[in-house]
Design a protein around this motif. Structure first.
Motif, PDB file in Angstrom:
ATOM      1  N   ILE A 133     -23.230  32.203 -64.597  1.00 11.62           N
ATOM      2  CA  ILE A 133     -24.643  31.881 -64.388  1.00 11.62           C
ATOM      3  C   ILE A 133     -25.267  31.383 -65.687  1.00 11.62           C
ATOM      4  O   ILE A 133     -26.018  30.410 -65.699  1.00 11.62           O
ATOM      5  N   LYS A 134     -24.932  32.041 -66.808  1.00  7.63           N
ATOM      6  CA  LYS A 134     -25.462  31.605 -68.097  1.00  7.63           C
ATOM      7  C   LYS A 134     -24.937  30.222 -68.458  1.00  7.63           C
ATOM      8  O   LYS A 134     -25.668  29.374 -68.969  1.00  7.63           O
ATOM      9  N   SER A 135     -23.653  29.986 -68.193  1.00  3.98           N
ATOM     10  CA  SER A 135     -23.073  28.677 -68.491  1.00  3.98           C
ATOM     11  C   SER A 135     -23.713  27.590 -67.631  1.00  3.98           C
ATOM     12  O   SER A 135     -24.022  26.495 -68.120  1.00  3.98           O
ATOM     13  N   LEU A 136     -23.886  27.884 -66.355  1.00  5.68           N
ATOM     14  CA  LEU A 136     -24.520  26.927 -65.456  1.00  5.68           C
ATOM     15  C   LEU A 136     -25.959  26.653 -65.882  1.00  5.68           C
ATOM     16  O   LEU A 136     -26.426  25.512 -65.870  1.00  5.68           O
ATOM     17  N   GLY A 137     -26.667  27.695 -66.283  1.00  6.14           N
ATOM     18  CA  GLY A 137     -28.038  27.529 -66.757  1.00  6.14           C
ATOM     19  C   GLY A 137     -28.102  26.670 -68.006  1.00  6.14           C
ATOM     20  O   GLY A 137     -28.986  25.829 -68.152  1.00  6.14           O
ATOM     21  N   LEU A 138     -27.146  26.862 -68.913  1.00  5.98           N
ATOM     22  CA  LEU A 138     -27.110  26.063 -70.126  1.00  5.98           C
ATOM     23  C   LEU A 138     -26.831  24.594 -69.813  1.00  5.98           C
ATOM     24  O   LEU A 138     -27.460  23.698 -70.366  1.00  5.98           O
TER      25      LEU A 138
ATOM     26  N   VAL B 250     -27.475  22.994 -66.976  1.00  5.84           N
ATOM     27  CA  VAL B 250     -28.669  22.438 -66.322  1.00  5.84           C
ATOM     28  C   VAL B 250     -29.744  22.159 -67.358  1.00  5.84           C
ATOM     29  O   VAL B 250     -30.412  21.118 -67.324  1.00  5.84           O
ATOM     30  N   LEU B 251     -29.911  23.061 -68.312  1.00  5.89           N
ATOM     31  CA  LEU B 251     -30.900  22.883 -69.362  1.00  5.89           C
ATOM     32  C   LEU B 251     -30.588  21.655 -70.200  1.00  5.89           C
ATOM     33  O   LEU B 251     -31.487  20.887 -70.554  1.00  5.89           O
TER      34      LEU B 251
ATOM     35  N   LEU C  92     -37.814  29.420 -68.570  1.00 13.05           N
ATOM     36  CA  LEU C  92     -36.536  30.112 -68.492  1.00 13.05           C
ATOM     37  C   LEU C  92     -36.407  31.203 -69.550  1.00 13.05           C
ATOM     38  O   LEU C  92     -35.909  32.298 -69.271  1.00 13.05           O
TER      39      LEU C  92
ATOM     40  N   LEU D  84     -35.893  35.147 -68.825  1.00 11.86           N
ATOM     41  CA  LEU D  84     -34.768  35.897 -69.378  1.00 11.86           C
ATOM     42  C   LEU D  84     -35.212  37.050 -70.260  1.00 11.86           C
ATOM     43  O   LEU D  84     -34.603  38.124 -70.272  1.00 11.86           O
TER      44      LEU D  84
END
Length: 103
Positions: free
Chosen positions: A4-9, A11-12, A97, A101
């Motif tokens: 999830i953190k990798s996907l969020g990064l 997307v960011l 975001l 977090l």
């Protein structure tokens, strides 16, 4: 959780990547960047254009000095009229975001 953190990064990164960084701005783009905030700003810009168009070769040094002072004061007042903080969409998303977090 790591995914999830990798996907969020990812997307960011895609949201903040400037897509138009490799395009050349045209004259219309340059003119549209100059946004006039108020009537007061248009009057000041018109006065600056008048001063630029003047023939200064036959003016005395005192008159030239007065014009320079006027130009400086006009530019300072234009900075005050047009000042502000601008946030891009990517910056707003990053802030939201981070708030999610951290809170």
């Amino acid at each position: 959780m790591k995914h999830i953190k990798s996907l969020g990064l990812i997307v960011l990164l895609f949201l903040t990547f400037p897509l138009s960084a490799h395009t050349n701005p045209t004259e219309a783009d340059k003119l549209s960047d100059k946004k006039i905030v108020s009537v007061e700003a248009t009057v000041l810009i018109n006065r600056l254009e008048e001063i630029k168009a003047m023939d200064k070769s036959n003016m005395s040094s005192i008159e030239k000095k007065a014009l320079r002072k006027e130009v400086r004061s006009i530019k300072q007042s234009l900075k005050e009229v047009g000042g502000g903080v601008y946030l891009s969409v990517g910056a707003i998303i990053i802030i939201v975001l981070l708030l999610i977090l951290l809170l």
